[in-house]
Scaffold this active site. Structure first.
Site, PDB file in Angstrom:
ATOM      1  N   LYS A  82       8.441 -11.249  -1.721  1.00 29.88           N
ATOM      2  CA  LYS A  82       7.363 -10.701  -0.896  1.00 29.88           C
ATOM      3  C   LYS A  82       6.824 -11.806  -0.016  1.00 29.88           C
ATOM      4  CE  LYS A  82       4.760  -6.822  -0.582  1.00 29.88           C
ATOM      5  NZ  LYS A  82       5.107  -5.413  -0.705  1.00 29.88           N
ATOM      6  N   GLY A 182      -7.455   5.878  -0.424  1.00 33.63           N
ATOM      7  CA  GLY A 182      -6.680   5.187   0.608  1.00 33.63           C
ATOM      8  C   GLY A 182      -5.908   6.182   1.439  1.00 33.63           C
ATOM      9  N   GLY A 184      -4.124   5.598   4.335  1.00 35.36           N
ATOM     10  CA  GLY A 184      -3.306   4.904   5.322  1.00 35.36           C
ATOM     11  C   GLY A 184      -1.987   5.628   5.526  1.00 35.36           C
ATOM     12  N   VAL A 186       0.726   5.885   3.780  1.00 37.91           N
ATOM     13  CA  VAL A 186       1.232   6.687   2.658  1.00 37.91           C
ATOM     14  C   VAL A 186       0.209   7.745   2.253  1.00 37.91           C
ATOM     15  CG1 VAL A 186       2.114   6.640   0.303  1.00 37.91           C
ATOM     16  CG2 VAL A 186       2.551   4.707   1.807  1.00 37.91           C
TER      17      VAL A 186
HETATM   18  P1  NAD Z   1      -2.165   1.160   4.784  1.00 36.11           P
HETATM   19  O1  NAD Z   1      -2.668  -0.184   5.141  1.00 36.11           O
HETATM   20  O2  NAD Z   1      -1.589   2.014   5.852  1.00 36.11           O
HETATM   21  O3  NAD Z   1      -3.327   2.007   4.062  1.00 36.11           O
HETATM   22  C1  NAD Z   1      -4.181   1.484   3.113  1.00 36.11           C
HETATM   23  C2  NAD Z   1      -5.475   2.253   3.257  1.00 36.11           C
HETATM   24  O4  NAD Z   1      -6.343   1.908   2.183  1.00 36.11           O
HETATM   25  C3  NAD Z   1      -6.242   1.935   4.547  1.00 36.11           C
HETATM   26  O5  NAD Z   1      -6.569   3.128   5.214  1.00 36.11           O
HETATM   27  C4  NAD Z   1      -7.487   1.197   4.054  1.00 36.11           C
HETATM   28  O6  NAD Z   1      -8.616   1.433   4.867  1.00 36.11           O
HETATM   29  C5  NAD Z   1      -7.647   1.805   2.680  1.00 36.11           C
HETATM   30  N1  NAD Z   1      -8.454   1.026   1.759  1.00 36.11           N
HETATM   31  C6  NAD Z   1      -8.488  -0.310   1.551  1.00 36.11           C
HETATM   32  N2  NAD Z   1      -9.385  -0.616   0.604  1.00 36.11           N
HETATM   33  C7  NAD Z   1      -9.917   0.566   0.171  1.00 36.11           C
HETATM   34  C8  NAD Z   1     -10.873   0.924  -0.816  1.00 36.11           C
HETATM   35  N3  NAD Z   1     -11.500   0.006  -1.550  1.00 36.11           N
HETATM   36  N4  NAD Z   1     -11.167   2.240  -0.985  1.00 36.11           N
HETATM   37  C9  NAD Z   1     -10.558   3.180  -0.249  1.00 36.11           C
HETATM   38  N5  NAD Z   1      -9.644   2.893   0.705  1.00 36.11           N
HETATM   39  C10 NAD Z   1      -9.330   1.606   0.902  1.00 36.11           C
HETATM   40  O7  NAD Z   1      -1.116   0.942   3.606  1.00 36.11           O
HETATM   41  P2  NAD Z   1       0.039   1.938   3.128  1.00 36.11           P
HETATM   42  O8  NAD Z   1       1.305   1.530   3.788  1.00 36.11           O
HETATM   43  O9  NAD Z   1      -0.432   3.336   3.198  1.00 36.11           O
HETATM   44  O10 NAD Z   1       0.182   1.487   1.599  1.00 36.11           O
HETATM   45  C11 NAD Z   1      -0.788   1.875   0.636  1.00 36.11           C
HETATM   46  C12 NAD Z   1      -0.485   1.214  -0.707  1.00 36.11           C
HETATM   47  O11 NAD Z   1       0.821   1.587  -1.130  1.00 36.11           O
HETATM   48  C13 NAD Z   1      -0.467  -0.321  -0.667  1.00 36.11           C
HETATM   49  O12 NAD Z   1      -0.881  -0.825  -1.905  1.00 36.11           O
HETATM   50  C14 NAD Z   1       1.009  -0.641  -0.475  1.00 36.11           C
HETATM   51  O13 NAD Z   1       1.351  -1.937  -0.945  1.00 36.11           O
HETATM   52  C15 NAD Z   1       1.633   0.441  -1.305  1.00 36.11           C
HETATM   53  N6  NAD Z   1       2.993   0.755  -0.899  1.00 36.11           N
HETATM   54  C16 NAD Z   1       3.247   1.180   0.359  1.00 36.11           C
HETATM   55  C17 NAD Z   1       4.547   1.496   0.723  1.00 36.11           C
HETATM   56  C18 NAD Z   1       4.873   2.005   2.104  1.00 36.11           C
HETATM   57  O14 NAD Z   1       5.969   2.526   2.292  1.00 36.11           O
HETATM   58  N7  NAD Z   1       3.984   1.877   3.063  1.00 36.11           N
HETATM   59  C19 NAD Z   1       5.583   1.374  -0.221  1.00 36.11           C
HETATM   60  C20 NAD Z   1       5.269   0.962  -1.526  1.00 36.11           C
HETATM   61  C21 NAD Z   1       3.965   0.651  -1.853  1.00 36.11           C
END
Ligand code: NAD
Length: 355
Positions: A82, A182, A184, A186
């Site tokens: 990572k 969250g 975002g 996903v």
């Molecule tokens: P992202 O950055 O698009 O979304 C994360 C969201 O969480 C944001 O909208 C942010 O404002 C919100 N957030 C942060 N702190 C918060 C809190 N305390 N309370 C509520 N919301 C909060 O990220 P993503 O790509 O959607 O990924 C989300 C999670 O899934 C991460 O932990 C990431 O490592 C994990 N993940 C993502 C993928 C992927 O394909 N994107 C794959 C595996 C794991």
């Protein structure tokens, strides 16, 4: 010019840890390679406004180790690694910074493949890829895999349904109160799927505009970040950051099922026992959220959609197996998953030794 690269002492159980910096563009990045037993390391690049460099280092180590487990159990033939960039993705990201990061990835010479994660995007990876072929998750080019998030969301959704079947006796989500933390890449995609399947949605995000969108589009109820664990729910879907399942939060949690995309949800391994004692089923994060890396692996290994689709389907059958084994043995679901990973790594190491 290559950024200044510091090879740091390798933490126990890891293969390599570097810190690289370039003052002109403000790059500060840690890259951890946890294991290449199954193949070259792969895992996304997170850009985050860490409180300190030490916090960034701790995060990259935890995330890299998680990638070893995720890639091994998903049967990808890839190891775990990572990268994290220290900085605010909204204000500190620039083309120069991303290109400098790309040079550091190139310096690792294929022992680590990077992709997007929290705070980075396929567009950012396209800039990184100008310096190195070891950046994936691109929108264009041969075997380009694009945004991994829809695949991650689909895997989480299918596992959540399988989990509901086990816990509530039906995979029908109609009327089930699901809290998605969250919204975002996903989380919002998961919300859309849950809405289409009749779930009663509660959403929480520190970004109010995302909450407003989910309320307006999917009829969700909003929940302030600080109230998440005081809210009645049937299913908890953590899709923000890790470390949210602590002694205090688990004690309050009313959900009977936890299934979400966030990496490293358990604040420490002992929390899994507390979750089990409270009669809550926890679906291990690195098993359910593998859809994105499965999609990216197709690009790394230059495989077509069949490779991806087969492995995506296997996520749900694996989670069903884990739930059955947990019920049969009394072990926690994460213990079962970790044992599966240990077996895979042992076999890979033995094969390597025999070659
Ligand atoms: P992202 O950055 O698009 O979304 C994360 C969201 O969480 C944001 O909208 C942010 O404002 C919100 N957030 C942060 N702190 C918060 C809190 N305390 N309370 C509520 N919301 C909060 O990220 P993503 O790509 O959607 O990924 C989300 C999670 O899934 C991460 O932990 C990431 O490592 C994990 N993940 C993502 C993928 C992927 O394909 N994107 C794959 C595996 C794991």
């Amino acid at each position: 010019m290559l950024p200044v690269i510091h090879e740091l002492p390798t933490p126990p159980g890891f293969e390599r840890l570097i810190f690289a910096e370039e003052k002109d563009c403000g790059l500060k990045t840690y890259i951890a390679i946890h294991s290449t037993a199954c193949g070259p390391a792969a895992g996304g690049c997170r850009m985050w406004n860490y409180d300190s460099d030490e916090a960034a280092k701790e995060d990259v180590l935890l995330l890299a180790k998680g990638m070893t487990s995720k890639n091994a159990i998903a049967g990808l033939g890839l190891g775990g690694g990572k990268s994290v960039i220290v900085g605010d993705p909204k204000t500190d990201k620039s083309e120069d910074l991303l290109r400098a990061f790309g040079k550091v990835i190139q310096y690792l010479n294929g022992s680590y493949f990077t992709a997007e994660d929290v705070g980075t995007s396929p567009e950012d990876m396209a800039i990184v890829a100008q310096e190195t072929p070891y950046a994936v998750g691109l929108n264009g080019g041969n075997f380009a895999s694009g945004d991994p998030s829809p695949f991650t969301a689909e895997g989480v959704f299918q596992c959540l349904k399988a989990g509901a079947g086990n816990v509530f006796g039906t995979e029908n989500l109609k009327g089930k109160r699901v809290l998605v933390q969250g919204l975002g890449h996903v989380g919002m995609s998961l919300v859309e799927k849950l809405h289409a399947n009749g779930a009663d949605l509660i959403v929480s995000d520190i970004n109010a505009s995302l909450v407003d969108h989910a309320v307006a589009e999917f009829g969700a109820k909003s929940c302030a970040s600080e109230n998440v664990f005081d809210t009645d729910m049937d299913i908890f879907a953590p899709c923000a950051l890790g470390g949210i399942l602590t002694h205090e939060t688990v004690e309050k949690l009313t959900a009977k099922l936890i299934c979400g995309a966030a990496n490293n949800q358990l604040a420490n391994p002992l929390i899994a026992d507390e979750i089990q004692k409270r009669g809550i089923t926890y679906l291990p994060d690195y098993v359910v959220n593998a859809g994105g890396i499965i999609n990216a692996a197709g690009e790394i290994l230059k495989q077509g959609n069949q490779y991806r689709d087969e492995r995506l389907k296997q996520i749900t059958s694996r989670i069903r197996d884990i739930m059955v084994l947990s019920d049969q043995t009394g072990k926690t679901t994460i213990q079962i998953a970790d044992e599966m990973v240990d077996d895979i790594l042992l076999q890979a190491t033995q094969k390597e030794g025999a070659a």
